[in-house]
Design a protein around this motif. Structure first.
Motif, PDB file in Angstrom:
ATOM      1  N   MET A 121       0.924  -1.122   0.077  1.00 60.28           N
ATOM      2  CA  MET A 121      -0.209  -0.045   0.041  1.00 60.28           C
ATOM      3  C   MET A 121       0.895   1.301   0.051  1.00 60.28           C
ATOM      4  SD  MET A 121      -1.439   0.255   3.838  1.00 60.28           S
ATOM      5  CE  MET A 121      -0.762   1.236   4.786  1.00 60.28           C
ATOM      6  N   GLY A 125      -2.776   6.645   0.457  1.00 62.03           N
ATOM      7  CA  GLY A 125      -3.587   6.100  -0.678  1.00 62.03           C
ATOM      8  C   GLY A 125      -4.805   5.417  -0.482  1.00 62.03           C
ATOM      9  N   THR A 126      -5.499   4.980  -1.374  1.00 59.77           N
ATOM     10  CA  THR A 126      -6.657   4.564  -1.019  1.00 59.77           C
ATOM     11  C   THR A 126      -7.105   3.062  -1.694  1.00 59.77           C
ATOM     12  OG1 THR A 126      -7.515   5.259  -3.163  1.00 59.77           O
ATOM     13  CG2 THR A 126      -8.094   6.796  -1.454  1.00 59.77           C
ATOM     14  N   LEU A 127      -6.009   2.456  -2.180  1.00 57.05           N
ATOM     15  CA  LEU A 127      -6.152   1.035  -2.680  1.00 57.05           C
ATOM     16  C   LEU A 127      -4.715   0.327  -2.303  1.00 57.05           C
ATOM     17  CD1 LEU A 127      -6.568   2.100  -6.589  1.00 57.05           C
ATOM     18  CD2 LEU A 127      -8.045   1.366  -4.812  1.00 57.05           C
ATOM     19  N   TRP A 128      -4.677  -1.143  -2.253  1.00 56.66           N
ATOM     20  CA  TRP A 128      -3.691  -2.023  -1.963  1.00 56.66           C
ATOM     21  C   TRP A 128      -3.497  -2.699  -3.086  1.00 56.66           C
ATOM     22  CZ3 TRP A 128      -5.326  -7.072  -0.878  1.00 56.66           C
ATOM     23  CH2 TRP A 128      -6.814  -7.408  -0.855  1.00 56.66           C
ATOM     24  N   ASP A 154     -10.350   0.354   4.964  1.00 54.33           N
ATOM     25  CA  ASP A 154      -9.955   1.637   4.632  1.00 54.33           C
ATOM     26  C   ASP A 154      -9.518   1.635   3.068  1.00 54.33           C
ATOM     27  OD1 ASP A 154     -10.920   2.484   6.988  1.00 54.33           O
ATOM     28  OD2 ASP A 154      -8.969   2.814   7.981  1.00 54.33           O
ATOM     29  N   LEU A 155      -8.949   0.554   2.844  1.00 52.00           N
ATOM     30  CA  LEU A 155      -8.542   0.622   1.663  1.00 52.00           C
ATOM     31  C   LEU A 155      -9.346  -0.539   0.539  1.00 52.00           C
ATOM     32  CD1 LEU A 155      -4.651   0.178   2.540  1.00 52.00           C
ATOM     33  CD2 LEU A 155      -5.941   2.194   1.677  1.00 52.00           C
ATOM     34  N   GLY A 156      -9.094  -0.187  -0.788  1.00 55.61           N
ATOM     35  CA  GLY A 156      -9.945  -1.101  -1.564  1.00 55.61           C
ATOM     36  C   GLY A 156      -9.131  -1.779  -2.583  1.00 55.61           C
ATOM     37  N   CYS A 158      -6.832  -2.819  -5.863  1.00 56.48           N
ATOM     38  CA  CYS A 158      -6.613  -2.167  -7.143  1.00 56.48           C
ATOM     39  C   CYS A 158      -7.439  -2.966  -8.202  1.00 56.48           C
ATOM     40  CB  CYS A 158      -5.076  -2.303  -7.259  1.00 56.48           C
ATOM     41  SG  CYS A 158      -4.436  -1.615  -8.896  1.00 56.48           S
TER      42      CYS A 158
END
Length: 171
Positions: A121, A125-128, A154-156, A158
């Motif tokens: 991550m 950021g917002t993605l893993w 918290d992360l979406g 990729c």
């Protein structure tokens, strides 16, 4: 611009179209300049006369026509610029639709681009991502994904490397 200098035939239609617009712009600037000169002459004449009846000829012969020329120049300038903008939009539209791909685009392969099991991550950021995802590959700020952040949602995942959504990061 550089293409038109090296190849005289490359920009011929564009140059011809732009030459058609320039006389309106030159006329606009000439009308604005003449109007400003007439307004200054009228102001100078009016300021030298004490009585209103002696000021009226300056208003009638210089200031009013000068103001009319300024208005006409503004209208011509606006029209010329909108014509120039329309010509540029037409040129861009022509460039957009003129070239068609020679072969149909290949459908996207069902295989993902990345196959690594290590998850990363980027802080903030917002993605893993998978470790070999092109979005995080060779980036020093990419860190191993934190299990608590993933558990909180918290992360979406990729959309490029499509990491497994139920996987927990390896520590």
């Amino acid at each position: 611009m550089r293409v038109a200098r090296t190849d005289p035939t490359a920009g011929a239609p564009r140059q011809a179209r732009l030459r058609g617009v320039r006389p309106e712009l030159w006329a606009a600037f000439a009308a604005l300049a003449a109007g400003a000169v007439l307004c200054v002459i009228g102001w100078y004449g009016v300021s030298g006369e004490r009585f209103a009846e002696r000021q009226l000829p300056y208003l009638a012969s210089c200031t009013v026509p000068g103001a009319a020329l300024i208005v006409a120049g503004t209208v011509l300038l606006t029209h010329g610029r909108s014509t120039l903008a329309a010509a540029r939009v037409e040129e861009l539209y022509g460039l957009l639709v003129a070239t068609e791909p020679t072969a149909p685009l290949a459908p996207r392969s069902p295989q993902t681009m990345a196959t690594s099991d290590e998850l990363l991550m980027v802080p903030g950021g917002t993605l893993w991502h998978r470790a070999d995802c092109p979005l995080v590959a060779d980036k020093p700020e990419a860190v191993p994904a934190d299990a608590t952040i993933l558990a909180r949602g918290d992360l979406g995942p990729c959309p490029i490397c499509e990491p497994p959504t139920d996987a927990a990061p390896e520590r």
